[in-house]
Design a protein around this motif. Structure first.
Motif: not given
Length: 307
Positions: A146-153, A178-180
């Motif tokens: 999974l990419s950070p983009a998917t986790v952001k979704i 990505a989530f700092k």
């Protein structure tokens, strides 16, 4: 449950009897062992818990009995990953009824999926979940990193964190970066050797398999990492590396650490070490090797306090 989720959250093994029923006495012993060691949460039905290999009724029994024993002393996370949406939701709703605090969701693990397909899957699943959830990145089992983009979704859909078991430090660091700026969103590492790296970089904790056996050891490493105690980190990591080189290495198989952890708990008298099919417990010779390593391991008179 306070956010962000932090600390040492062992992926608890599932104690089984020879007839493959739940070892209820061992379950209570194990939970009290973990809580005595100072863990910050407990994760049921993960990889170390052999979740996908257990029947649905046994999974539900485990969730119910574990939640009753834990009694909200720490958050309980439940893995609901399955090959079907309906099965995942069934376990999710049972977890809510039993008193669990959060769910852990990885991509379905049979068909190879494109990232857009898993994004659509999360868009369908997330609104139906009855509890907060973490996205679980474990490409070795799901065929998809999974990419950070998917986790952001996932975060937009209500996820409270990501558990990264990619085994890739660069991937872990990408999630942390990505989530700092989202203080209530947790980045939890699955590879226990990356625990101190994750905390020092801004991560929140670890789902460390070895914490089943040595909970205090991993709690101490977490606390040393929080305080940036570099000599303390080095000392404790050396012990954990020794566990990997000895206890985890008595057998050369992809699941050797799971078998070794269960075996070690059995040797310590905490629970039985029977495995769910297709896995098998270690042979008597391998068990004796682990006992030898445990006897020599410099960890005080018990597994709960570092010397």
């Amino acid at each position: 449950m306070k956010l962000p989720l932090k600390g040492i959250i062992p992926p608890m093994i599932t104690p089984l009897l020879e007839n493959k029923e739940l070892d209820s006495a061992g379950l209570k012993n194990l939970i009290e062992h973990l809580l005595d060691g100072g863990v910050h949460g407990i994760f049921l039905l993960g990889t170390n818990g052999e979740g996908p290999s257990l029947g649905y009724e046994l999974r539900k029994q485990l969730i119910t009995e574990a939640c009753e024993i834990i009694e909200h002393r720490v958050p309980v996370l439940v893995g609901i990953t399955d090959t079907s949406l309906e099965a995942s939701l069934d376990i999710a709703h049972h977890a809510q009824t039993a008193g669990a605090d959060a769910l852990v969701v990885a991509p379905p693990f049979y068909f190879p999926l494109a990232e857009e397909e898993i994004n659509d899957y999360f868009r369908v699943l997330a609104p139906l979940l009855p509890l907060p959830f973490l996205v679980y990145n474990i490409p070795s089992c799901t065929k998809l990193s999974l990419s950070p983009a998917t986790v952001k979704i996932g975060k937009e859909l209500g996820a409270i964190g990501v558990k990264d078991s990619s085994g890739d430090l660069e991937v872990l660091y990408a999630f942390i970066e990505a989530f700092k700026d989202t203080p209530d969103f947790s980045v939890i590492v699955g590879d226990e050797l990356f625990l101190s790296d994750a905390i020092l970089k801004g991560g929140h904790g670890s789902v460390a398999g070895g914490a089943n056996v040595f909970p205090k050891l991993f709690v101490d490493l977490y606390e040393a990492s929080l305080s940036n105690d570099l000599p303390g980190i080095a000392k404790i990591r050396k012990k954990i590396l020794h566990i990997h080189d000895t206890i985890y290495s008595v057998e050369n198989s992809p699941t050797r650490s799971i078998k070794a952890i269960k075996c070690a708990l059995s040797i310590l008298g905490i629970c039985e070490d029977y495995m769910a099919s297709p896995l098998k417990r270690l042979s008597t010779d391998k068990r004796n090797e682990i006992k030898h390593h445990l006897d020599l391991f410099e960890y005080g008179k018990s597994t709960r306090s570092i010397i």
